[in-house]
Enzyme design. Structure first.
Site, short mmCIF file in Angstrom:
data_model
loop_
_atom_site.label_atom_id
_atom_site.label_comp_id
_atom_site.label_asym_id
_atom_site.label_seq_id
_atom_site.Cartn_x
_atom_site.Cartn_y
_atom_site.Cartn_z
CB SER A 115 -0.95 0.00 1.20
OG SER A 115 -0.21 -0.18 2.39
CG ASP A 362 -2.07 5.03 8.46
OD1 ASP A 362 -0.86 4.76 8.59
OD2 ASP A 362 -2.70 4.80 7.41
CG HIS A 365 -0.71 3.83 4.62
ND1 HIS A 365 -1.39 3.17 5.61
CD2 HIS A 365 -0.36 2.90 3.70
CE1 HIS A 365 -1.46 1.87 5.30
NE2 HIS A 365 -0.84 1.69 4.16
#
Ligand SMILES: *[C@@H]1O[C@H](CO)[C@@H](O)[C@H](O)[C@H]1NC(C)=O
Ligand SMILES: *[C@@H]1O[C@H](CO)[C@@H](O)[C@H](O)[C@H]1NC(C)=O
Ligand SMILES: *[C@@H]1O[C@H](CO)[C@@H](O)[C@H](O)[C@H]1NC(C)=O
Length: 387
Positions: A115, A362, A365
């Site tokens: 990702s 998060d 990312h």
């Protein structure tokens, strides 16, 4: 002097978030000593430069998925958008979307990996899409690979999901939920690889999934018989084995005269605020500036052994693979993650969830626009200087 390089020099007191501007026109000349081709573009510093960065606005990128759109998701600060990477020995070429598209004409560029590479794919889509009129471009998010197609130039920019590079139980059509513990086939890469062969630019990464556990489940047998028969192998041992599987495949199957091959080094995570001397912090939540102290080497917990195995395997290969050494420069960017401004199960976090960053933030990312744009500026530097 290159007009685009008037930069703003800034001194940030790391102790607290006070920022004092100490001057506005740095002498750019000292950076111009070397050609990009001859310089280590990964060694340098972050410079606050709101004249040239961000390279595009979040709400102007038609194809940006809300997953990475931090401002849309409620992020209140925006200084993270204004940093430019300045190599020590040279200057990066200014990113020009049309120039890149002309270079890529009739070609296929493909990001392969996890990702994080999906982040970088999205960033590149945003970087070039403004140069193309609406009828000439389209994105297919549902496919495998995901494809951004630019009709006018007959270019595709694609993202191929293969978080371990080799076959695994988290490949489609299975669920690619980050919570799943994957089972991998350490020597099985051809099924994925057949989809990579005809690309003109291949950019690989593989890191985030390897560091989830100390060991990795390696299948005994084949997935047709299910994924319950496996052995657990220490992650560095199995990472090296898999990377050798990948390297052999690349050597034997990629026409390196046609295809340029890249490997992105580990994308760092920021979960330990003590690493940057913020005892009151909770992981990367509430961070608004990069780590700006360069007096001490940074240690934010990146698995350096994985980094070194990748660097060593690539150095030993018979074909040239460009090592995109983005780890150190990204380690400074503790503030560039989405933190609690994310979509989870299709929804923004609730205020209650937001108030619990220890559980929900998060710090893996990256916001877009943001750091992945810099990775693409570095990739761009390679593409436009090597033909
Ligand atoms: C990657 O870049 C960092 C920072 O410039 C440098 O210290 C390191 O030696 C580089 N590693 C490799 C393998 O190129
Ligand atoms: C850039 O930063 C300077 C100094 O804070 C500020 O005066 C200026 O308005 C900013 N420009 C933009 C385009 O944000
Ligand atoms: C477009 O590019 C592909 C290679 O990616 C090539 O096979 C095809 O012939 C090209 N089509 C046109 C119309 O140029």
């Amino acid at each position: 002097m290159n007009a685009s390089l008037h930069c703003i020099s800034v001194l940030v007191m790391v102790t607290f978030l006070s920022i004092s501007f100490v001057g506005c026109l740095k002498n750019d000349k000292k950076y111009h000593r070397n050609k990009v081709e001859e310089c280590d573009i990964f060694a340098g510093e972050w410079v606050l430069d709101n004249k040239t960065h961000p390279l595009y606005k979040e709400d102007e990128c038609e194809f940006l998925s809300q997953w990475s759109a931090c401002l849309k998701n409620g992020r209140p600060d925006s200084l993270y958008l204004n940093w430019r990477w300045q190599p020590r020995e040279c200057s990066l070429p200014k990113f020009k979307a049309k120039h890149l598209l002309k270079k890529l004409k009739g070609k296929k560029l493909m990001f392969v990996g996890d990702s994080i590479h999906n982040n970088q794919w999205q960033s590149l889509v945003c970087l070039v899409e403004s140069a193309v009129s609406p009828s000439q471009k389209s994105v297919d998010y549902s496919g495998y690979p995901q494809v951004f197609r630019i009709k006018k130039y007959n270019v595709t920019i694609e993202f191929y999901w293969a978080p371990y590079l080799v076959e695994s139980s988290v490949d489609p059509p299975k669920f690619r939920d980050g919570k799943t513990t994957a089972v991998i086939m350490a020597e099985s890469i051809a099924k994925h690889g057949n989809n990579w062969k005809d690309a003109d630019y291949l950019i690989f990464d593989s890191y985030a999934w390897w560091i989830k556990h100390p060991t990795v489940r390696v299948l005994q047998g084949s997935f047709e018989e299910g994924d319950t028969k496996y052995v657990e192998i220490e992650r560095h041992i199995i990472f090296e084995k898999v990377l050798r599987t990948w390297a052999n495949w690349v050597e034997e199957n990629i026409d390196h005269k046609r295809t340029s091959i890249f490997f992105s080094s580990a994308s760092p995570q920021h979960y330990r605020s003590l690493d940057w001397n913020n005892p009151n912090g909770v992981n990367c939540a509430s961070e608004t500036t990069p780590i700006l102290s360069t007096s001490m080497p940074i240690n934010v917990g990146t698995d350096r052994q994985i980094f070194s195995i990748a660097a060593d395997v690539i150095r030993s290969m018979k074909v040239k693979v460009h090592f995109l050494n983005i780890t150190s420069l990204s380690e400074y960017r503790k503030e560039a993650h989405p933190s609690v401004y994310i979509i989870q199960d299709g929804k923004l976090l609730t205020p209650k969830q937001k108030s619990n960053p220890a559980k929900y933030a998060d710090c893996v990312h990256w916001c877009i626009p943001g750091l992945p744009d810099t990775w693409n500026e570095l990739l761009y530097a390679y593409i436009v200087t090597h033909s």
